[in-house]
Design an enzyme around this catalytic site. Structure first.
Site, PDB file in Angstrom:
ATOM      1  N   PHE A  34      82.504 -43.372   6.617  1.00  0.00           N
ATOM      2  CA  PHE A  34      81.173 -43.145   6.060  1.00  0.00           C
ATOM      3  C   PHE A  34      81.162 -43.466   4.566  1.00  0.00           C
ATOM      4  CE2 PHE A  34      77.790 -40.786   4.082  1.00  0.00           C
ATOM      5  CZ  PHE A  34      76.727 -40.948   4.949  1.00  0.00           C
ATOM      6  N   SER A  80      49.104 -18.423   0.370  1.00  0.00           N
ATOM      7  CA  SER A  80      50.155 -17.448   0.660  1.00  0.00           C
ATOM      8  C   SER A  80      49.644 -16.545   1.771  1.00  0.00           C
ATOM      9  CB  SER A  80      50.510 -16.660  -0.580  1.00  0.00           C
ATOM     10  OG  SER A  80      49.387 -15.936  -0.987  1.00  0.00           O
ATOM     11  N   LEU A  81      50.540 -15.713   2.295  1.00  0.00           N
ATOM     12  CA  LEU A  81      50.179 -14.879   3.437  1.00  0.00           C
ATOM     13  C   LEU A  81      49.885 -13.456   2.986  1.00  0.00           C
ATOM     14  CD1 LEU A  81      52.998 -15.922   5.910  1.00  0.00           C
ATOM     15  CD2 LEU A  81      50.627 -16.673   5.914  1.00  0.00           C
ATOM     16  N   LYS A 112      60.868 -14.818   7.954  1.00  0.00           N
ATOM     17  CA  LYS A 112      60.270 -15.098   6.655  1.00  0.00           C
ATOM     18  C   LYS A 112      61.406 -15.399   5.683  1.00  0.00           C
ATOM     19  CE  LYS A 112      56.902 -13.427   3.331  1.00  0.00           C
ATOM     20  NZ  LYS A 112      57.628 -13.856   2.154  1.00  0.00           N
ATOM     21  N   ARG A 133      54.969 -25.211  -4.784  1.00  0.00           N
ATOM     22  CA  ARG A 133      53.659 -24.614  -4.608  1.00  0.00           C
ATOM     23  C   ARG A 133      52.850 -24.607  -5.916  1.00  0.00           C
ATOM     24  NH1 ARG A 133      51.528 -19.501  -1.819  1.00  0.00           N
ATOM     25  NH2 ARG A 133      53.568 -18.576  -2.198  1.00  0.00           N
ATOM     26  N   GLU A 169      60.407 -23.910   3.511  1.00  0.00           N
ATOM     27  CA  GLU A 169      61.021 -23.121   2.456  1.00  0.00           C
ATOM     28  C   GLU A 169      62.350 -23.758   2.041  1.00  0.00           C
ATOM     29  OE1 GLU A 169      59.100 -20.483   1.764  1.00  0.00           O
ATOM     30  OE2 GLU A 169      60.353 -18.950   0.807  1.00  0.00           O
ATOM     31  N   LYS A 284      52.138 -15.700  13.543  1.00  0.00           N
ATOM     32  CA  LYS A 284      51.047 -16.675  13.463  1.00  0.00           C
ATOM     33  C   LYS A 284      50.340 -16.774  14.809  1.00  0.00           C
ATOM     34  CE  LYS A 284      53.664 -19.353  10.169  1.00  0.00           C
ATOM     35  NZ  LYS A 284      54.629 -20.419   9.951  1.00  0.00           N
ATOM     36  N   CYS A 405      87.698  -2.806 -27.692  1.00  0.00           N
ATOM     37  CA  CYS A 405      88.412  -3.200 -28.910  1.00  0.00           C
ATOM     38  C   CYS A 405      87.692  -2.774 -30.194  1.00  0.00           C
ATOM     39  CB  CYS A 405      88.652  -4.712 -28.917  1.00  0.00           C
ATOM     40  SG  CYS A 405      87.146  -5.657 -29.151  1.00  0.00           S
TER      41      CYS A 405
HETATM   42  S1  IVH Z   1      53.523 -19.725   6.718  1.00  0.00           S
HETATM   43  C1  IVH Z   1      49.396 -21.033   5.677  1.00  0.00           C
HETATM   44  N1  IVH Z   1      55.937 -19.148   7.614  1.00  0.00           N
HETATM   45  O1  IVH Z   1      56.204 -16.799   2.527  1.00  0.00           O
HETATM   46  C2  IVH Z   1      50.809 -20.817   6.047  1.00  0.00           C
HETATM   47  N2  IVH Z   1      55.502 -18.857   5.288  1.00  0.00           N
HETATM   48  O2  IVH Z   1      53.052 -15.884   1.355  1.00  0.00           O
HETATM   49  C3  IVH Z   1      51.573 -20.320   4.922  1.00  0.00           C
HETATM   50  N3  IVH Z   1      57.447 -18.126   3.989  1.00  0.00           N
HETATM   51  O3  IVH Z   1      55.354 -18.502  -0.070  1.00  0.00           O
HETATM   52  C4  IVH Z   1      52.946 -19.962   5.080  1.00  0.00           C
HETATM   53  N4  IVH Z   1      58.861 -18.031   5.668  1.00  0.00           N
HETATM   54  O4  IVH Z   1      56.783 -19.932   1.335  1.00  0.00           O
HETATM   55  C5  IVH Z   1      55.120 -19.194   6.536  1.00  0.00           C
HETATM   56  N5  IVH Z   1      58.011 -18.715   8.532  1.00  0.00           N
HETATM   57  C6  IVH Z   1      57.226 -18.771   7.465  1.00  0.00           C
HETATM   58  C7  IVH Z   1      57.673 -18.434   6.163  1.00  0.00           C
HETATM   59  C8  IVH Z   1      56.761 -18.479   5.095  1.00  0.00           C
HETATM   60  C9  IVH Z   1      58.711 -17.872   4.363  1.00  0.00           C
HETATM   61  C10 IVH Z   1      56.954 -17.965   2.593  1.00  0.00           C
HETATM   62  C11 IVH Z   1      56.059 -19.048   2.122  1.00  0.00           C
HETATM   63  C12 IVH Z   1      55.048 -18.364   1.248  1.00  0.00           C
HETATM   64  C13 IVH Z   1      55.188 -16.924   1.594  1.00  0.00           C
HETATM   65  C14 IVH Z   1      53.937 -16.404   2.249  1.00  0.00           C
END
Ligand code: IVH
Length: 680
Positions: A34, A80-81, A112, A133, A169, A284, A405
């Site tokens: 490689f 964000s969630l 997450k 972001r 992520e 979700k 010291c």
């Molecule tokens: S979904 C609209 N799924 O958590 C969909 N987010 O506030 C938005 N994160 O900063 C995100 N794991 O970076 C989603 N399995 C996952 C995630 C995830 C980590 C982070 C994301 C965001 C924050 C949510």
């Protein structure tokens, strides 16, 4: 074949090999083959830059320097969630959704990831852009750095839409995080507080070749675009696999909220076994049409929610604050606490990090402190229990003089740490320098490990690194020291018998061959880590040129900023340091660049074939280099001629099965070091 055709062919071929290696864990050519192909491609690209392919694998190793990241608007805003910490609110989330869409819904449960969000843009099957972001509307263009992450495909396969975006992520696995912090501490850089900070600091580095070394990883969690081929989130993520993305480690469909809750409980425990950090789970709605129908609130989508794992928290009295002087002189305040059970262990001590953190917490004499601990995470002081504060309590002061010291402490304006400047005569700093010098990646004097250096220091036989080279047989023979039992470890006696002394002297003899770059790292100039030492040796070639270089000349070296340059100049301005260098030189150490830099350390693995698999505390390349330094040969696929498999974390199950079937010994990283006689 024309150069253009050859470049194209090599690019495709190497990308396929990368895919076999990183995605399928099933390489079909050896690493040497490689590297050979890759070097050939690099040469061709240098000659014919006009034919470089957009998905060239040579970008995986970096080489781009970004002075300032461009700001790029997101095509779709990065949301964000909503967060919750309670089971109760998960039921509420479910009820809200069912009442809005008037039907039962299927959910997808994911981990997450605890890193930072990234948007990856693909056009006509090519990875074109990675944007952080930022404020959700626009972010930083970090494309060159993200290209070094091997799990981000550069060119897709199959039947993909012309334009789409993958969200996911960027994170740093625990093993890489710990290795990085060890390295930073060795050179006097403050460690990162957690893998997320380390990942985000890494992603913003200017040199992509540095990013390539740090071992970032990527997990995808969403796909966006027009004309996506699937109707559900679950299917679309699986479709991404067919195009060349790695599937998330865990992703499950749940028919109802009860299954979601089961998933949550399971991962609250199981997360301790993961090799990367997560801080919760994400739920979700699976159906895209339902997602659309649900829409969003002002900030978050209504169709998803994050459940964050609780960190356990307790209030406990502060007994005292210790100030510990580290090997680089940094003073760390540590709180001694009334022992308290927390998330499965008894917490007695917790770091207060530095003077700024201590002042921000406003810790007073006799206070009770809140301590928090979640899963694998080390205990953290998060605040003062003000209800228990005694009237008139005075702040706990930060010390002004070194407890070891007595030297007045100093603080650099732009850094959080307070330090003892008495580098050459403060006991923990001297011991630190001696231990650093003998370390595996420095002079590799492993025969001096296990407390022996401390004994030699206490006896006054070694006061600085040059003294190692004056040690004699008769001085060492017969020395003995008892280490009392501590922290559950039994009493231990270290004695310098004939064989021990012979080994030590042989090790010291061997170390005279250690190449200049490692000697430069070993002598312990503050802020000069392994990589910087390498760059400095390549640039200056020998110690005379380096020690007489001006600040401007030093800063011509990539990655050497003002702080590093000042530190080098300071080092060579000290007559004591110069004397040490002169003595080491007389002792025969290498102070010039040697063209054969991969010098052999021993021949213990002569004629043996080894295969490395999985993740180690050092990079895989470093592991391979070490095998070669001990005379072994790296092979890439297991056969009956393989002598050992060195297995890191997450070794592929297929490989393990095959090794077991052929009866080939599988060594852990530790066992490998024992085999070659390397102890720290
Ligand atoms: S979904 C609209 N799924 O958590 C969909 N987010 O506030 C938005 N994160 O900063 C995100 N794991 O970076 C989603 N399995 C996952 C995630 C995830 C980590 C982070 C994301 C965001 C924050 C949510």
């Amino acid at each position: 074949m024309s150069p253009q055709e050859e470049i194209k062919k090599l690019t495709d071929e190497l990308n396929q090999h990368n895919y076999n290696y990183y995605m399928l864990d099933n390489p079909v050519i050896s690493d040497e083959q490689f590297d050979h192909l890759l070097r050939h491609l690099m040469d061709l690209e240098k000659q014919y830059p006009e034919f470089i392919q957009p998905d060239t694998p040579t970008q995986r190793v970096g080489g781009t320097v970004t002075k300032k990241f461009a700001t790029i608007p997101h095509t779709y805003p990065m949301l964000s969630l909503g967060n919750t910490y309670s089971e109760e609110e998960l039921y509420e989330f479910d009820n809200r959704i069912k009442s809005l869409v008037n039907q039962e819904v299927e959910y997808v449960c994911e981990l997450k990831y605890d890193g930072l969000a990234i948007s990856l843009v693909y056009e006509h099957g090519l990875f074109v852009r990675a944007v952080t972001r930022g404020d959700g509307v626009k972010g930083d263009d970090v494309t060159a750095n993200v290209k070094t992450i091997k799990s981000v495909p550069l060119r897709l396969q199959g039947d993909f839409p012309d334009f789409f975006e993958v969200r996911g992520e960027i994170l740093m696995p625990f093993a890489r995080f710990e290795a990085l912090n060890r390295e930073r501490e060795e050179i006097g850089e403050p460690p990162f507080a957690n893998p997320r900070n380390a990942a985000s600091g890494t992603l913003k580095m200017q040199e992509s070749s540095e990013v390539a070394h740090r071992g970032l990883d990527f997990r995808l969690y969403y796909v966006m675009g027009e004309n996506l081929p699937c109707a559900t989130h679950y299917d679309s993520i699986h479709r991404l696999q067919a195009w060349g993305f790695r599937l998330p480690d865990v992703m499950e469909r749940a028919r109802n909220i009860h299954e979601v809750i089961d998933f949550m409980h399971k991962w609250d425990t199981e997360r301790k076994k993961l090799s990367f950090p997560i801080d919760g789970i994400v739920i979700k709605v699976n159906e895209f049409s339902l997602q659309q129908q649900l829409g969003m609130t002002a900030k978050n989508p209504r169709w998803a929610i994050a459940y964050k794992f609780k960190a356990e928290k307790m209030s406990t009295p502060l007994l005292s604050v210790d100030f510990q002087v580290g090997r680089t002189g940094i003073v760390t305040p540590v709180a001694n606490l009334e022992p308290v059970p927390l998330a499965g262990t008894i917490v007695k001590r917790a770091t207060l990090h530095n003077a700024e953190v201590m002042a921000a917490l406003d810790i007073r004499e006799g206070d009770s402190l809140f301590v928090e601990k979640g899963g694998e995470i080390i205990p953290k002081i998060v605040g003062v229990d003000l209800d228990k504060r005694l009237p008139g309590a005075q702040p706990v002061p930060f010390i002004t003089h070194c407890p070891e010291c007595g030297t007045p402490l100093q603080k650099n304006e732009d850094e959080a740490g307070t330090f003892c400047p008495n580098e050459l005569h403060c006991a923990p700093q001297i011991k630190g320098k001696l231990e650093h010098f003998i370390g595996r990646r420095a002079m590799n004097l492993d025969s001096l490990g296990e407390g022996k250096v401390e004994i030699l220091y206490e006896r006054g036989l070694v006061k600085n690194i040059a003294d190692f080279y004056d040690l004699t047989y008769s001085q060492l023979l017969g020395i003995e020291k008892k280490f009392p039992a501590e922290d559950g470890k039994p009493e231990r006696v270290v004695s310098f018998r004939e064989k021990t002394v012979e080994n030590i002297l042989a090790g010291i003899e061997q170390s005279r061959k250690v190449p200049f770059e490692r000697v430069l790292f070993a002598i312990g100039i503050r802020y000069v880590g392994e990589t910087t030492a390498k760059k400095l040796t390549r640039h200056f070639k020998n110690i005379d040129a380096l020690s007489s270089a001006t600040k401007e000349e030093l800063m011509e070296v990539n990655d050497v900023g003002e702080r590093v340059a000042d530190s080098i100049i300071n080092f060579f301005n000290s007559s004591e340091n110069l004397e040490i260098v002169v003595r080491l030189r007389k002792a025969g150490l290498q102070f010039e660049l040697d063209e054969h830099e991969n010098a052999t350390v021993s021949n213990i693995l002569d004629g043996k074939s080894l295969i490395v698999s999985g993740v180690f505390s050092i990079s895989r390349d470093e592991m391979k280099k070490m095998i070669e330094q001990y005379g072994g040969k790296n092979v890439s696929s297991i056969s009956k001629n393989t002598d050992y498999v060195v297995a890191g974390e997450k070794m592929g199950p297929e490989k393990r099965k095959k090794a077991e079937a052929l009866g080939i010994p599988i060594l852990s990283e530790e066992e490998f070091y024992q085999l070659v006689g390397k102890t720290e």
